[in-house]
Structures are given as C-alpha cells and as structure tokens.
Design an enzyme around this catalytic site. Structure first.
Site, PDB file in Angstrom:
ATOM      1  N   ASP A  42       0.866  -1.184   0.000  1.00 25.14           N
ATOM      2  CA  ASP A  42       0.000   0.000   0.000  1.00 25.14           C
ATOM      3  C   ASP A  42       0.902   1.233   0.000  1.00 25.14           C
ATOM      4  O   ASP A  42       1.877   1.286   0.753  1.00 25.14           O
ATOM      5  CB  ASP A  42      -0.881  -0.049   1.263  1.00 25.14           C
ATOM      6  N   ASP A  67      -4.454   3.565   2.628  1.00 24.99           N
ATOM      7  CA  ASP A  67      -5.869   3.159   2.711  1.00 24.99           C
ATOM      8  C   ASP A  67      -6.020   1.671   3.043  1.00 24.99           C
ATOM      9  O   ASP A  67      -7.131   1.146   3.039  1.00 24.99           O
ATOM     10  CB  ASP A  67      -6.620   3.516   1.415  1.00 24.99           C
ATOM     11  N   ASP A  75      -1.481  -1.190  -3.953  1.00 28.34           N
ATOM     12  CA  ASP A  75      -1.776  -0.413  -5.166  1.00 28.34           C
ATOM     13  C   ASP A  75      -0.578  -0.442  -6.120  1.00 28.34           C
ATOM     14  O   ASP A  75       0.486  -0.970  -5.783  1.00 28.34           O
ATOM     15  CB  ASP A  75      -2.173   1.028  -4.801  1.00 28.34           C
ATOM     16  N   ASP A 130      -7.099 -16.483 -17.793  1.00 28.72           N
ATOM     17  CA  ASP A 130      -7.872 -17.035 -16.682  1.00 28.72           C
ATOM     18  C   ASP A 130      -8.929 -18.001 -17.210  1.00 28.72           C
ATOM     19  O   ASP A 130      -9.573 -17.736 -18.229  1.00 28.72           O
ATOM     20  CB  ASP A 130      -8.554 -15.854 -15.963  1.00 28.72           C
ATOM     21  N   GLU A 190      -4.502 -20.788 -17.789  1.00 25.75           N
ATOM     22  CA  GLU A 190      -4.913 -21.370 -16.517  1.00 25.75           C
ATOM     23  C   GLU A 190      -6.159 -22.198 -16.762  1.00 25.75           C
ATOM     24  O   GLU A 190      -7.189 -21.674 -17.176  1.00 25.75           O
ATOM     25  CB  GLU A 190      -5.213 -20.264 -15.493  1.00 25.75           C
TER      26      GLU A 190
HETATM   27  C1  NOJ Z   1      -9.047 -18.472 -11.539  1.00 20.88           C
HETATM   28  C2  NOJ Z   1      -8.571 -17.369 -10.636  1.00 20.88           C
HETATM   29  O1  NOJ Z   1      -7.242 -17.619 -10.255  1.00 20.88           O
HETATM   30  C3  NOJ Z   1      -9.517 -17.337  -9.460  1.00 20.88           C
HETATM   31  O2  NOJ Z   1      -9.051 -16.481  -8.450  1.00 20.88           O
HETATM   32  C4  NOJ Z   1     -10.883 -16.941  -9.961  1.00 20.88           C
HETATM   33  O3  NOJ Z   1     -11.810 -17.039  -8.891  1.00 20.88           O
HETATM   34  C5  NOJ Z   1     -11.367 -17.825 -11.110  1.00 20.88           C
HETATM   35  N1  NOJ Z   1     -10.344 -18.129 -12.066  1.00 20.88           N
HETATM   36  C6  NOJ Z   1     -12.498 -17.167 -11.842  1.00 20.88           C
HETATM   37  O4  NOJ Z   1     -12.031 -16.030 -12.523  1.00 20.88           O
END
Ligand code: NOJ
Length: 482
Positions: free
Chosen positions: A28, A32, A36, A195, A257
């Site tokens: 931070d 706050d 950041d 993701d 991922e």
């Molecule tokens: C994988 C991410 O690492 C996780 O944090 C998230 O909840 C899910 N995908 C959905 O976006």
C-alpha cells in the site's frame, strides 16, 4: 518466400522465474490499507533483487470485487483503489528499466455483472429462456444459472453469480477481447495469463454434464465434483477462442490457466505457450506422485510450474516448513517457466480467514498482505489493512535478509543457480523414496523418506535445503550437486 534463415531463438520465458503479485496485498502506498500500483513500483526492486525475470499481476482493473478482481467491470482501466493508468504506465516503465517483464491477467471467460456489456450487449452472454439451461454447477458450488429479473431469463456463470459467462461463439465478443489484448499490448505488456482458459469452449448444445465416475483430479467444491465436466468446459472450440487471443497478442507470452490434468493440455497448447501444471501443485508428497506429475506435464511440451497461488493454501501451510523448502528447490530446478507467488520466498503461511470470510470459496488464507518488515503492519500499510497481517513479527523480508539460512536466502540462491541450469530433465537412479534427476551438469536430489540419505561421494554440494553440511541429507530435504 523460403524458410527464414534466422535460427529460432529461445523465448525469454523458456526458463523464466515469474513472480506473481496479488496487487491488493503487495504494498500500500497511500495508507488506505489496500495495496496499489505505486506500491508495486516501489517494490519491484525486491523482485529484481530476488532474481526473477518477470512479474504477473493478478487483476487490478475496475471491479466490484465479488471475486477479488476476477470480476472485471472495465478491461481497459485501473481500479481507483489501485491507482490510475498513469500509475500502470509508470510501473511498467520502471519494471522494464530494471529488466523485469510484465504479464497481466486476461479474464476472458466472464465479466462482472456490473460491466456495461451485460446491460448494453446481452447477446454477448449465454442465456436460457425460461428455465436454467442445464444441470451445470458453478465451480464454487450452486447452480451455474441465475435468473436476471430485468430480462426475465437465466444467464450462465461458471463461477460466482456476479460473473456472467461471455459467449465466445459470438464474433463480437471475440472482437471485443481482441481490443482488450491490443490495448495492453500497445501499452507494452509482455504477456497474458489467460484465466479459466478451459471455460472458453463449451458444448454448443449446452448438454447436461454427466455424473462423475471418478473422484476429481484436484480438490474441488463438493457439489461441483459430483459431475464430470465434459460439456461445461474444454470443448474443442476452445482452441479457436485461444487462437483469436494469440492473433491479437502477437508474440507475447501466453500462459493458460485451466484446472485440468496435463493429459488435457493439447486442447490448449499451440495458441497458448504453456499451461499451469496443477498436478504438481497438488501432488501428494511422495516419489511416485511427484515424478508422475512432472513426467505427465513435461510430455505435453508446454508447462508452467507453480507450487502456490492466490487460490490455494500456501506451500508452507500445505507441506510444512521443511517440505516447503524442498518444494522450492524442486520448483526452481524444473525446465520451463516457474511461478513464485508473493510471500512464498519468505515461507509465509496462510493467515486466518476474515470473519465473516471475504471470499465465499474460502481463499482468504492465501491472500494476506505481504510481510516486508518485522512490525505489526508488516511495512505493508500505515493504515488499516483490508485483511489483517498474519505473522509479520515472525516472518518478513527484512527479518530474513541477513540470515543465510532463511527461506529468502534459499529462494535467491536457487533462482541465481537456475540461470546456469540448462538442458532437459533426465531421471537418475536413486534409493527408494528419493528422487533424483540431472539438468546439464547439475544433479538434483530429494529425500522424501523418513531416513537420512547418504550424499553421493565425489560431487560438490551447491545448495542444500537443510542448511547443514554433514554427509547425509535428512528426511524432507533436498540438494543440488555439481
Ligand atoms: C481463476 C482465478 O485464479 C480465481 O481467483 C478466480 O476465482 C477464477 N479463475 C475465476 O475467474
């Protein structure tokens, strides 16, 4: 045109160490209590000192924070809690100046329910007219369909109800995400972590998922684990979706991922450079399981290793302190990019969840603020931290900097050594319940047994996780020999 005569160069990420920053909990800078981007800029020095090649930033985009920022309400801006686009540019510039590449998170499967697209472009999402479209279950439990009273229809969400799934069969969605990728590429980012990549391909007929016939490959929500997810994710159309992102990303690094075993990587590799090896992260601590996880991932030819992230209990909590040191040695001697989650380099343990928990899926424990200094606020903030510090008096960067036997010293040494570690992994014979492999001139040895292991004569010990110098390696420790 004939074939290019320029020899293929090894890409920068091939053996890189990539440091994962969870911006909310890193540093931070304005008191706050929330980390950041100026805080990230300030601490890049640490990442560089550690020896990493790149940082991956978890989402810092505007978000209602129903899923810690993985519910994005604007893909091309910075959440005011984290700063501004100008702060991002400064951070990126500084990272490049100190020799660090920057990877950002691309949350391509879903937006926040508060994203204007959900209101303005309902046809960019997946709907069912009068009843929930099928039996799919959301990854965190509960039905994957919720009712939108404004439209009188049900929308699909693979995760929380606040995260409606985009419809990747709609070319406008593809074009919009193209724009997002180009926006960050034009600003200078070096890569993207995609993701929930497996969710970009769904059965076009939205057929029911069949009941599970085997336990899940990794820990899963109990209700979710009752189904096999052959239709709700991993449909072959995922490749085209990923290819669309590759087209926009050019030669940027793409890491996917997908919470799937290595055997499924082929559906993703090609457009994506590497996939995270969750099999290693979750492997039981024994020779057979670890070796199998490594072999399976290597066979697929595009793997990124990680032993922790913001979604799972930390290595020191899962494995205990000695095994966590040994896991670090393993992580940083494997061929392929290795991801280090912030705090792992000091052996942070999970903190207590907030009361009531902030994350409904129980992931607060791995998200506590980074512990820089041995003081009650850990040097993270001068204000009230959004999640309390865990144990900064016992575990901190400054507290470990002068200690040659600390986890921090071990990580730094391993990362430095990794630069010399070339070549493929060759398994070597070793006594029962021990694991041994060669990388070029280095030999790696892990003792997973309950007995001390005699170190082979005639080799110099370059690193050992137990910090001792006897002729044997105690249980739950590892060494690099040359
Ligand atoms: C994988 C991410 O690492 C996780 O944090 C998230 O909840 C899910 N995908 C959905 O976006």
């Amino acid at each position: 045109m004939g074939p290019s005569l320029t020899p293929a160069r090894t890409p920068w990420w091939a053996n890189a160490v990539i440091y994962q920053i969870y911006p909310r909990s890193f540093q931070d800078s304005d008191g706050d209590g929330v980390g950041d981007l100026p805080g990230v800029t300030r601490r890049l020095e640490h990442v560089r000192w550690l020896g990493a090649d790149a940082v991956w930033l978890s989402p810092f985009y505007p978000s209602p924070m129903a899923d810690g920022g993985y519910d994005v309400s604007d893909y091309t801006d910075v959440d005011p809690r984290y700063g501004s686009l100008a702060d991002f540019d400064r951070m990126l510039r500084r990272a490049h100046e100190v020799g660090l590449r920057v990877i950002v998170d691309l949350v391509a499967n879903h937006t926040s329910i508060e994203h204007p697209w959900f209101r303005d472009h309902p046809d960019w999402y997946v709907w069912s007219d009068d009843v929930p479209g099928n039996n799919w279950v959301a990854a965190f439990g509960g039905p994957a369909w919720s009712f939108d009273s404004r439209r009188g229809r049900w929308y699909l969400h693979s995760f929380y109800p606040e995260q409606p799934d985009l419809d990747w069969r709609n070319p406008e969605v593809v074009a919009a995400m193209h724009g997002v990728v180009r926006f960050w590429r034009n600003r200078g980012v070096d890569g993207f972590r995609i993701d929930a990549a497996d969710r970009l391909g769904k059965d076009p007929e939205l057929r029911d998922d069949p009941p599970a016939t085997a336990p899940p490959a990794f820990p899963e929500n109990e209700q979710y684990a009752k189904l096999a997810h052959g239709h709700s994710k991993g449909n072959p159309s995922v490749k085209a979706a990923l290819q669309a992102m590759r087209d926009a990303a050019g030669d940027a690094f793409l890491v996917g991922e997908a919470y799937v075993p290595a055997a499924d990587y082929e559906r993703y590799l090609g457009p994506v450079d590497v996939m995270f090896a969750f099999e290693l992260l979750w492997a039981e601590w024994n020779v057979t399981a670890l070796r199998r996880a490594i072999e399976r991932a290597l066979e697929q030819g595009g793997v990124a290793w990680a032993t922790s992230n913001h979604d799972v209990p930390r290595a020191a909590t899962r494995l205990g302190p000695n095994r966590a040191r040994t896991a670090a040695l393993l992580l940083l001697t494997l061929p392929g990019p290795a991801f280090v989650y912030q705090g792992e380099e000091i052996g942070m343990r999970d903190g207590d969840p907030a009361d009531p928990p902030l994350d409904r899926a129980g992931r607060d424990g791995a998200r506590h603020p980074m512990q820089w200094e041995p003081d009650p606020l850990g040097g993270f903030t001068t204000g009230r931290p959004w999640l309390p510090l865990s144990d900064p008096l016992q575990t901190s960067v400054a507290g470990q900097r002068g200690d040659p036997n600390s986890m921090l010293a071990l990580y730094r040494r391993l990362i430095a050594l990794r630069r010399e570690m070339k070549g493929r992994l060759e398994w070597l014979e070793s006594p029962e319940e021990t694991l041994s492999f060669r990388r070029g001139r280095h030999r790696i040895l892990l003792n997973l047994s309950t007995d001390p292991l005699e170190l082979p004569a005639g080799n110099a010990v370059v690193v050992r996780t137990d910090g001792q110098d006897g002729a044997t390696l105690p249980p739950d420790s590892g060494a690099i020999l040359a």
